[in-house]
Each structure stands twice: as structure tokens, then as C-alpha cells.
Design an enzyme around this catalytic site. Structure first.
Site, mmCIF file in Angstrom:
data_model
loop_
_atom_site.group_PDB
_atom_site.id
_atom_site.type_symbol
_atom_site.label_atom_id
_atom_site.label_comp_id
_atom_site.label_asym_id
_atom_site.label_seq_id
_atom_site.Cartn_x
_atom_site.Cartn_y
_atom_site.Cartn_z
ATOM 1 C CG HIS A 153 -0.283 0.208 2.518
ATOM 2 N ND1 HIS A 153 0.239 -0.823 3.246
ATOM 3 C CD2 HIS A 153 -0.031 1.324 3.238
ATOM 4 C CE1 HIS A 153 0.775 -0.354 4.369
ATOM 5 N NE2 HIS A 153 0.628 0.951 4.380
HETATM 6 C C1 UD1 Z 1 -2.155 5.565 5.715
HETATM 7 C C2 UD1 Z 1 -0.870 6.104 6.300
HETATM 8 C C3 UD1 Z 1 0.233 5.064 6.151
HETATM 9 C C4 UD1 Z 1 -0.190 3.747 6.758
HETATM 10 C C5 UD1 Z 1 -1.519 3.296 6.175
HETATM 11 C C6 UD1 Z 1 -1.971 2.077 6.903
HETATM 12 C C7 UD1 Z 1 -0.549 8.542 6.131
HETATM 13 C C8 UD1 Z 1 0.136 9.619 5.407
HETATM 14 N N1 UD1 Z 1 -0.434 7.311 5.597
HETATM 15 O O1 UD1 Z 1 -1.945 5.364 4.325
HETATM 16 O O2 UD1 Z 1 1.396 5.514 6.826
HETATM 17 O O3 UD1 Z 1 0.796 2.790 6.488
HETATM 18 O O4 UD1 Z 1 -2.496 4.339 6.351
HETATM 19 O O5 UD1 Z 1 -2.960 1.369 6.253
HETATM 20 O O6 UD1 Z 1 -1.165 8.774 7.137
HETATM 21 N N2 UD1 Z 1 -9.423 4.761 1.686
HETATM 22 C C9 UD1 Z 1 -10.645 4.131 1.637
HETATM 23 N N3 UD1 Z 1 -11.189 3.737 2.831
HETATM 24 C C10 UD1 Z 1 -10.612 3.931 4.030
HETATM 25 C C11 UD1 Z 1 -9.365 4.571 4.062
HETATM 26 C C12 UD1 Z 1 -8.784 4.976 2.884
HETATM 27 O O7 UD1 Z 1 -11.222 3.947 0.583
HETATM 28 O O8 UD1 Z 1 -11.177 3.530 5.071
HETATM 29 C C13 UD1 Z 1 -8.789 5.159 0.399
HETATM 30 C C14 UD1 Z 1 -9.104 6.601 -0.006
HETATM 31 O O9 UD1 Z 1 -9.228 6.637 -1.395
HETATM 32 C C15 UD1 Z 1 -7.846 7.340 0.412
HETATM 33 C C16 UD1 Z 1 -6.755 6.301 0.215
HETATM 34 O O10 UD1 Z 1 -7.360 5.057 0.548
HETATM 35 O O11 UD1 Z 1 -7.617 8.503 -0.340
HETATM 36 C C17 UD1 Z 1 -5.543 6.523 1.082
HETATM 37 O O12 UD1 Z 1 -5.894 6.666 2.457
HETATM 38 P P1 UD1 Z 1 -4.964 7.536 3.469
HETATM 39 O O13 UD1 Z 1 -5.465 7.393 4.857
HETATM 40 O O14 UD1 Z 1 -4.785 8.929 2.951
HETATM 41 O O15 UD1 Z 1 -3.557 6.873 3.314
HETATM 42 P P2 UD1 Z 1 -3.158 5.338 3.321
HETATM 43 O O16 UD1 Z 1 -2.585 5.009 1.997
HETATM 44 O O17 UD1 Z 1 -4.285 4.542 3.843
HETATM 45 N N1 UDP Z 2 -3.584 -6.042 8.942
HETATM 46 C C1 UDP Z 2 -4.858 -6.598 9.072
HETATM 47 N N2 UDP Z 2 -5.555 -6.939 7.933
HETATM 48 C C2 UDP Z 2 -5.047 -6.742 6.689
HETATM 49 C C3 UDP Z 2 -3.743 -6.173 6.570
HETATM 50 C C4 UDP Z 2 -3.048 -5.832 7.714
HETATM 51 O O1 UDP Z 2 -5.337 -6.795 10.190
HETATM 52 O O2 UDP Z 2 -5.724 -7.060 5.704
HETATM 53 C C5 UDP Z 2 -2.865 -5.637 10.168
HETATM 54 C C6 UDP Z 2 -1.480 -6.214 10.366
HETATM 55 O O3 UDP Z 2 -1.514 -7.457 11.034
HETATM 56 C C7 UDP Z 2 -0.815 -5.137 11.208
HETATM 57 C C8 UDP Z 2 -1.422 -3.848 10.693
HETATM 58 O O4 UDP Z 2 -2.645 -4.237 10.059
HETATM 59 O O5 UDP Z 2 -1.177 -5.302 12.575
HETATM 60 C C9 UDP Z 2 -0.504 -3.171 9.716
HETATM 61 O O6 UDP Z 2 -1.168 -2.102 9.124
HETATM 62 P P1 UDP Z 2 -0.762 -1.491 7.716
HETATM 63 O O7 UDP Z 2 0.059 -2.461 6.944
HETATM 64 O O8 UDP Z 2 -2.002 -0.970 7.106
HETATM 65 O O9 UDP Z 2 0.074 -0.207 8.134
HETATM 66 P P2 UDP Z 2 1.639 0.066 8.406
HETATM 67 O O10 UDP Z 2 2.070 -0.814 9.501
HETATM 68 O O11 UDP Z 2 2.357 -0.127 7.120
HETATM 69 O O12 UDP Z 2 1.650 1.525 8.779
#
Ligand code: UD1
Ligand code: UDP
Length: 369
Positions: free
Chosen positions: A208
Site C-alpha cells: 500500500h
Molecule cells: C495511511 C498512512 C500510512 C499507513 C496506512 C496504513 C498517512 C500519510 N499514511 O496510508 O502511513 O501505512 O495508512 O494502512 O497517514 N481509503 C478508503 N477507505 C478507508 C481509508 C482509505 O477507501 O477507510 C482510500 C481513499 O481513497 C484514500 C486512500 O485510501 O484517499 C488513502 O488513504 P490515506 O489514509 O490517505 O492513506 P493510506 O494510503 O491509507
Molecule cells: N492487517 C490486518 N488486515 C489486513 C492487513 C493488515 O489486520 O488485511 C494488520 C497487520 O496485522 C498489522 C497492521 O494491520 O497489525 C498493519 O497495518 P498497515 O500495513 O495498514 O500499516 P503500516 O504498519 O504499514 O503503517
């Protein structure tokens, strides 16, 4: 001792498993009044609500409902709404975890209002400022009053950045507190049957990071290598919403249908995910937290990034950093499938007691104040 009012902040998926053990621990002490505030950065059921159920987290006391947006927009909107809440609540401390936009947004507001700021998972550095998380980490650490670290590299990074050693406490890893607490329950999950998976006969993938999924060419190459790997073993890939959107936008979904052993599924709940991870042959990921969890589970982890902010997972754990070169990812996965996966040890203090140590420090400081 005076009662300590602490606002604990969550916003995105990796925050829930970090905050759950802290809230549990705070609740054991009458002199702490913990509040849970959810910014709503993540809001899909499978990215948020599901984790409350599975981790036994209480319903948030405050939900800001911010949602998605550009960095400025999202961070700014969290700050505006969070500031209003702080005026109403007047807490003694705000506790933030990790490195997401909710972390820095709430941290900045708290510190400017003179509220003590606590950062859990402080000091991690990828030294890659193109990552939004790296900016969030560096800035949050600069303004925090209490910094809790998970590994030795974090201590060194904070020292180099001029942060006073008195503020820094090496306590272990709250994400691992959650893993150890829920591991047994996760073992009862039926998810392998539901997804048609056999233990120890599949690779688990998560991707992601913007650097991997927001560029059409790079994402295409990564999906191609997963397709090739699915000819060697089943590949299960719970797809993050950012990635799902990009796969659609770049019209890559069609070609994936030619690979029946490459299973793209919705993000799964925490207990199911732990179970899938624990029984996998290896994990290919760009996640931060998953590099740590695989090390504790003893599952080989191939990190498709050029760097890691969690070097202990490489030095001690099961992680290898391979970049995003498809050939390298393929050959490392092949080696692991042939039985040559890295065996790791448990990093120091990743023993399930990090939250206990954090809360002990906060209570001690409050007593001294
Ligand atoms: C965010 C964090 C990242 C973390 C990740 C965990 C920041 C800058 N990034 O990235 O560090 O590793 O979360 O998963 O804070 N969206 C949905 N539904 C949701 C959430 C998001 O559809 O519930 C989609 C939206 O189109 C959104 C995109 O995902 O624009 C990105 O979401 P965002 O929270 O901005 O960043 P992540 O890539 O999720
Ligand atoms: N995780 C989960 N379901 C998923 C993918 C990840 O429960 O489909 C959990 C994973 O075990 C870990 C956390 O989400 O505890 C990691 O989150 P993510 O990879 O979104 O964020 P990051 O750690 O990169 O910020």
C-alpha cells in the site's frame, strides 16, 4: 495522586492494535482517565470498525469523522476538529502512536496548547523523506515530551537529532503486546477454510505504500511478479483501499483474472490476518507493522522497499529488504519456498509488556509533577 486525563488518538488501521493494549493497561489504574479519540482517517468497516470488535477496543469517546483527502487537507481538518475537542476536554496528556497523518496533526495541536505529548513508537527512521511517514515521525518526535521506543536504533536516531535522553524510554513494542495477547484466539479463525487455503502452502502479500502502488509501471511490475509466483504456490493478497483504487484506475484488474492462484481479497480483520500470516510460507509486504509481526511469528518476510525504519527486524528478525526489483523479489521468494527462509530471534523487550512499561512511566512522571 491527582487523576491523569489522557486522550489516546487513533486514525488509521495500524493505530488500533497499538492503542488497544495501552487503553487496557490505563483502565487498570484509578488515577488515569483514558479517552479514546478516532480521527476517522480510515473509515471503511474493514479498515476500522472491525478492529474495534476484534481487539476489544471500547467505542471511541470522540469520533472526528475526517475521512480521506490530500495531505494538507486531511492534516488540516484533523487539526481544526481536534483543537476544538482539546478546548472542551482540557486533558493533561495526548498520546499518539506511529507515523500517520493523524499522529502529527493531533501532536501539533496538543503541543501548541501546552498539553504534554506522548509518542509511542518514537525514533524510527527510514532516512527517506519522500515517505510521508518519515516527515510525520521526525516532526512528532521533535515536539513530544515523552518518547517511547521499540528498538535500539530509535534511541540512536533520537540522540543524533538532539532529543534529550531524559524524555526517551525504551519499552518494547505495543504492536507485539497485541499480537501475543491475540495469537491464541487468532488460531481459532476459520479464514483459511473460507479462502480455500492450506496451512504452509501459500504466500501472503500486502502492498500500500504510495511509492509502490501510485505509479502504474511499478504497480504493474509488482503484480506481474505476484502472478509469476502464483504459478509456484498460492498467493493471497488482501488489498488495501489505496491499492484497490489504483488497480482499477490503471485497469489492471482484468489481466489478474488469468491467474487463479493469485487471490485478491478485501482487507481482513486482525485475528484472521494474524492467522493467515502465522500459517504462510512467507510474506511479501511494504507494511511497517507486518515486518515486525512476521519476525515474532518466525515467518520469513520479504520487504518490497529500498529501506526500513525497523532495522531490528533485519538484524534480529526474519525480514529481508529487497527493493522493488521484480527479479529480486521472485528469486528471494523462490529461495524461501525451497526451504531457505531466514530464521529469526525475538528482538529485546518484545515480550508483551510494553504498554505496562509505558503506563508506569506516565504515572511516575505525573506523581513527580
Ligand atoms: C495511511 C498512512 C500510512 C499507513 C496506512 C496504513 C498517512 C500519510 N499514511 O496510508 O502511513 O501505512 O495508512 O494502512 O497517514 N481509503 C478508503 N477507505 C478507508 C481509508 C482509505 O477507501 O477507510 C482510500 C481513499 O481513497 C484514500 C486512500 O485510501 O484517499 C488513502 O488513504 P490515506 O489514509 O490517505 O492513506 P493510506 O494510503 O491509507
Ligand atoms: N492487517 C490486518 N488486515 C489486513 C492487513 C493488515 O489486520 O488485511 C494488520 C497487520 O496485522 C498489522 C497492521 O494491520 O497489525 C498493519 O497495518 P498497515 O500495513 O495498514 O500499516 P503500516 O504498519 O504499514 O503503517
Amino acid at each position: 495522586m491527582k487523576s491523569l486525563k489522557i486522550v489516546n488518538v487513533v486514525g488509521a488501521r495500524p493505530n488500533f492494535m497499538k492503542i488497544a493494549p495501552i487503553i487496557d493497561e490505563m483502565k487498570k489504574h484509578d488515577d488515569i482517565m483514558p479517552y479514546l479519540l478516532h480521527t476517522g482517517q480510515h473509515y471503511d468497516r474493514v479498515m476500522s470498525e472491525l478492529f474495534f470488535d476484534q481487539l476489544g477496543l471500547p467505542k471511541p469517546d470522540i469520533y472526528l469523522g475526517i475521512g480521506s483527502g490530500g495531505h494538507g487537507e486531511q492534516t488540516g481538518r484533523i487539526m481544526i476538529e481536534f483543537e476544538k475537542c482539546m478546548h472542551d476536554l482540557q486533558p493533561d496528556m495526548v498520546l499518539v502512536v506511529g507515523d500517520v497523518n493523524s499522529t502529527i496533526a493531533c501532536g501539533l495541536v496538543a503541543t501548541k496548547l501546552g498539553i504534554k505529548l506522548v509518542h509511542v513508537e518514537a525514533g524510527l527512521r527510514s532516512f527517506d523523506r519522500t515517505m510521508p511517514e518519515e516527515i510525520n515521525r521526525v516532526l512528532t518526535d521533535q515536539i513530544s515530551d515523552y518518547l517511547f521506543t521499540t528498538e535500539a536504533s530509535a534511541q540512536q536516531n533520537l540522540e543524533r537529532e538532539g532529543i534529550s535522553a531524559e524524555k526517551v524510554h525504551f519499552v518494547g513494542n505495543v504492536m507485539i503486546d497485541s499480537l501475543l495477547k491475540h495469537r491464541e484466539k487468532a488460531g481459532q479463525s476459520q479464514v483459511l477454510t473460507e479462502l480455500g487455503l492450506q496451512p504452509n502452502s501459500y504466500l501472503l502479500v500486502t502492498l500500500h505504500r504510495p511509492a509502490n502502488v501510485d505509479d502504474k509501471e511499478i504497480l504493474t511490475q509488482l503484480l506481474d511478479v505476484l502472478a509469476r509466483l502464483s504459478e509456484l504456490t498460492t498467493v493471497v493478497f488482501p488489498v488495501h483501499p489505496r491499492t484497490r483504487n489504483r488497480v482499477k484506475e490503471f485497469a489492471l484488474d482484468q489481466k489478474l483474472q488469468d491467474y487463479p492462484a493469485l487471490k485478491l481479497v478485501d482487507p481482513v480483520g486482525y485475528l484472521d490476518f494474524l492467522h493467515i500470516m502465522a500459517n504462510s510460507q512467507a510474506v511479501v509486504t511494504d507494511s511497517g507493522g507486518i515486518q515486525e509481526e512476521t519476525s515474532v511469528l518466525g515467518v520469513p518476510c520479504i520487504t518490497a522497499r529500498d529501506n526500513t525504519e525497523r532495522p531490528v527486524t533485519v538484524d534480529v528478525g526474519t525480514n529481508i529488504i529487497v527493493g522493488r526489483d521484480p527479479e529480486r523479489i521472485f528469486s528471494e521468494a523462490q529461495k524461501i519456498l525451497a526451504g531457505n527462509g531466514k530464521k529469526g530471534l525475538l528482538p529485546p523487550l518484545w515480550d508483551g509488556r510494553a504498554a505496562e512499561r509505558i503506563v508506569a512511566v506516565l504515572r511516575e512522571q505525573a506523581q513527580a509533577a
